[in-house]
Motif scaffolding. Sequence first.
Motif, PDB file in Angstrom:
ATOM      1  N   ALA A   1       0.337  -1.299  -0.565  1.00 20.21           N
ATOM      2  CA  ALA A   1       0.060  -0.009   0.357  1.00 20.21           C
ATOM      3  C   ALA A   1       1.173   1.349   0.474  1.00 20.21           C
ATOM      4  O   ALA A   1       0.406   2.134  -0.991  1.00 20.21           O
ATOM      5  CB  ALA A   1      -1.293  -0.146   1.017  1.00 20.21           C
ATOM      6  N   TYR A   2       1.990   1.155   0.638  1.00 26.43           N
ATOM      7  CA  TYR A   2       2.749   2.041   0.779  1.00 26.43           C
ATOM      8  C   TYR A   2       3.493   2.720  -0.617  1.00 26.43           C
ATOM      9  O   TYR A   2       3.892   4.105  -0.984  1.00 26.43           O
ATOM     10  CB  TYR A   2       3.927   1.837   1.290  1.00 26.43           C
ATOM     11  CG  TYR A   2       5.707   3.107   1.900  1.00 26.43           C
ATOM     12  CD1 TYR A   2       5.049   4.411   2.038  1.00 26.43           C
ATOM     13  CD2 TYR A   2       5.979   2.900   1.052  1.00 26.43           C
ATOM     14  CE1 TYR A   2       6.337   5.422   1.500  1.00 26.43           C
ATOM     15  CE2 TYR A   2       7.768   3.495   0.799  1.00 26.43           C
ATOM     16  CZ  TYR A   2       7.206   4.580   1.760  1.00 26.43           C
ATOM     17  OH  TYR A   2       8.669   5.705   1.123  1.00 26.43           O
TER      18      TYR A   2
ATOM     19  N   LEU B   1       3.953   5.823  -6.025  1.00 24.19           N
ATOM     20  CA  LEU B   1       4.495   5.052  -7.395  1.00 24.19           C
ATOM     21  C   LEU B   1       4.291   6.675  -8.128  1.00 24.19           C
ATOM     22  O   LEU B   1       5.638   6.336  -8.793  1.00 24.19           O
ATOM     23  CB  LEU B   1       3.642   4.604  -7.624  1.00 24.19           C
ATOM     24  CG  LEU B   1       3.966   3.265  -9.157  1.00 24.19           C
ATOM     25  CD1 LEU B   1       5.141   2.552  -8.704  1.00 24.19           C
ATOM     26  CD2 LEU B   1       2.690   2.291  -9.306  1.00 24.19           C
ATOM     27  N   ASP B   2       3.612   7.365  -8.593  1.00 25.16           N
ATOM     28  CA  ASP B   2       3.360   8.873  -9.363  1.00 25.16           C
ATOM     29  C   ASP B   2       4.939   9.273  -8.700  1.00 25.16           C
ATOM     30  O   ASP B   2       4.333  10.231  -9.776  1.00 25.16           O
ATOM     31  CB  ASP B   2       2.629   9.421  -8.337  1.00 25.16           C
ATOM     32  CG  ASP B   2       1.239   8.838  -9.040  1.00 25.16           C
ATOM     33  OD1 ASP B   2       0.883   7.369 -10.366  1.00 25.16           O
ATOM     34  OD2 ASP B   2      -0.410   9.135  -9.270  1.00 25.16           O
TER      35      ASP B   2
ATOM     36  N   CYS C   1      17.904   2.387  -4.785  1.00 28.17           N
ATOM     37  CA  CYS C   1      16.241   2.291  -4.089  1.00 28.17           C
ATOM     38  C   CYS C   1      16.136   3.495  -4.523  1.00 28.17           C
ATOM     39  O   CYS C   1      16.293   3.809  -4.447  1.00 28.17           O
ATOM     40  CB  CYS C   1      16.265   1.589  -2.787  1.00 28.17           C
ATOM     41  SG  CYS C   1      14.523   0.973  -2.677  1.00 28.17           S
ATOM     42  N   LEU C   2      14.364   3.687  -5.494  1.00 24.19           N
ATOM     43  CA  LEU C   2      14.029   4.650  -5.790  1.00 24.19           C
ATOM     44  C   LEU C   2      12.607   4.964  -5.101  1.00 24.19           C
ATOM     45  O   LEU C   2      12.690   6.106  -4.775  1.00 24.19           O
ATOM     46  CB  LEU C   2      13.251   4.298  -7.090  1.00 24.19           C
ATOM     47  CG  LEU C   2      14.520   4.185  -8.330  1.00 24.19           C
ATOM     48  CD1 LEU C   2      13.694   3.983  -9.327  1.00 24.19           C
ATOM     49  CD2 LEU C   2      15.502   5.790  -8.322  1.00 24.19           C
ATOM     50  N   LEU C   3      12.887   3.862  -3.799  1.00 24.42           N
ATOM     51  CA  LEU C   3      11.462   3.969  -2.909  1.00 24.42           C
ATOM     52  C   LEU C   3      11.934   4.606  -1.779  1.00 24.42           C
ATOM     53  O   LEU C   3      13.343   4.856  -1.663  1.00 24.42           O
ATOM     54  CB  LEU C   3      11.659   2.597  -2.575  1.00 24.42           C
ATOM     55  CG  LEU C   3      10.110   1.693  -3.184  1.00 24.42           C
ATOM     56  CD1 LEU C   3      10.423   0.662  -2.638  1.00 24.42           C
ATOM     57  CD2 LEU C   3       9.145   2.505  -3.662  1.00 24.42           C
ATOM     58  N   PRO C   4      11.780   6.276  -1.731  1.00 21.14           N
ATOM     59  CA  PRO C   4      11.364   6.693  -0.753  1.00 21.14           C
ATOM     60  C   PRO C   4      12.247   6.108   0.787  1.00 21.14           C
ATOM     61  O   PRO C   4      12.364   5.913   1.856  1.00 21.14           O
ATOM     62  CB  PRO C   4      10.877   8.116  -0.098  1.00 21.14           C
ATOM     63  CG  PRO C   4      10.017   7.415  -1.918  1.00 21.14           C
ATOM     64  CD  PRO C   4       9.917   6.171  -2.267  1.00 21.14           C
ATOM     65  N   GLN C   5      11.271   4.557   1.653  1.00 21.69           N
ATOM     66  CA  GLN C   5      11.385   4.017   2.229  1.00 21.69           C
ATOM     67  C   GLN C   5      11.789   2.612   1.891  1.00 21.69           C
ATOM     68  O   GLN C   5      10.697   2.388   1.380  1.00 21.69           O
ATOM     69  CB  GLN C   5      10.589   4.405   3.003  1.00 21.69           C
ATOM     70  CG  GLN C   5      10.828   3.671   4.866  1.00 21.69           C
ATOM     71  CD  GLN C   5       9.880   4.068   5.331  1.00 21.69           C
ATOM     72  OE1 GLN C   5      10.658   4.812   6.307  1.00 21.69           O
ATOM     73  NE2 GLN C   5       9.023   2.834   5.781  1.00 21.69           N
TER      74      GLN C   5
ATOM     75  N   ALA D   1      11.010  -1.546 -16.160  1.00 19.79           N
ATOM     76  CA  ALA D   1      10.131  -1.630 -14.938  1.00 19.79           C
ATOM     77  C   ALA D   1       8.439  -1.055 -14.939  1.00 19.79           C
ATOM     78  O   ALA D   1       7.939  -1.388 -14.269  1.00 19.79           O
ATOM     79  CB  ALA D   1      11.388  -0.857 -13.346  1.00 19.79           C
ATOM     80  N   GLN D   2       8.066  -0.157 -15.660  1.00 15.70           N
ATOM     81  CA  GLN D   2       6.941   0.439 -15.592  1.00 15.70           C
ATOM     82  C   GLN D   2       5.814  -0.170 -16.184  1.00 15.70           C
ATOM     83  O   GLN D   2       4.631  -0.571 -16.478  1.00 15.70           O
ATOM     84  CB  GLN D   2       7.408   2.345 -16.386  1.00 15.70           C
ATOM     85  CG  GLN D   2       8.118   2.809 -15.871  1.00 15.70           C
ATOM     86  CD  GLN D   2       8.103   4.496 -16.805  1.00 15.70           C
ATOM     87  OE1 GLN D   2       7.648   4.147 -18.199  1.00 15.70           O
ATOM     88  NE2 GLN D   2       8.757   5.529 -16.022  1.00 15.70           N
ATOM     89  N   ALA D   3       6.968  -0.689 -17.721  1.00 18.18           N
ATOM     90  CA  ALA D   3       6.089  -1.973 -18.213  1.00 18.18           C
ATOM     91  C   ALA D   3       5.228  -3.289 -17.921  1.00 18.18           C
ATOM     92  O   ALA D   3       4.178  -3.667 -17.295  1.00 18.18           O
ATOM     93  CB  ALA D   3       6.494  -2.661 -19.433  1.00 18.18           C
ATOM     94  N   VAL D   4       6.217  -3.674 -16.438  1.00 15.18           N
ATOM     95  CA  VAL D   4       6.036  -4.544 -15.027  1.00 15.18           C
ATOM     96  C   VAL D   4       5.440  -4.388 -14.380  1.00 15.18           C
ATOM     97  O   VAL D   4       4.429  -4.882 -14.293  1.00 15.18           O
ATOM     98  CB  VAL D   4       7.417  -5.503 -14.721  1.00 15.18           C
ATOM     99  CG1 VAL D   4       7.322  -5.773 -13.331  1.00 15.18           C
ATOM    100  CG2 VAL D   4       8.288  -6.160 -15.403  1.00 15.18           C
TER     101      VAL D   4
END
Length: 197
Positions: free
Chosen positions: A63-64, A69-70, A116-120, A80-83
């Motif tokens: 959920a996070y 994601l946007d 990692c591109l995720l903030p967390q 990655a976008q396609a997957v």
Amino acid sequence: MAGNPSIGSRGIPRDLPPMVMVGDVIVHSDIFTECFRCDISQCHGACCEEGDAGAPVTLDEVAYIESVLDEIWPRLPAQAQAVIDRQGVAYTDPEGELVTSIIGGGDCVFRGPNGCLLPQRPISCHLYPIREKRFGGGLVGINYHRWDICRHAVGRLSEGGTPLYVFLREPLVRRFGQEWYDELCDVAGQLLQAFRG
């Protein structure tokens, strides 16, 4: 130290119990005795691209990830976008575990050129090389996962290396809380003192 039969070849006590309970978590003694300091300049984040499945995630983490994601979408590679468009940010692996989506059986979809591109990051990534295992009745265990790609990060306790539980203080506190981590440190001190003394 070489003449002490209770000390192993890596400079750690041989006679430590294999596992101990800290709060309601089973902790493998390797967490206390193995030394580790991640060196991304050596491995280049290989743990994000090696293997045959993504990183384990919880439903809350999914959920996070979906909520940010946007924000990260423009930085994701086209593959990655396609997957993600095809199967979402996570899938269930053959062992029935929810894991992050991967590209071509390897790279995590959230791996960027500098990490990692995720903030967390998911807690399973933040804790690595500690792996968490869930047992029946809500029981949880943690152990040290040895992987050749991390060989540059491994050290020796006898040479002043950083024990795994010290190196991973931040994610351990994030996962189990400060009070639990303080108890872990107390247990580590008592065990190592008993076997050095």
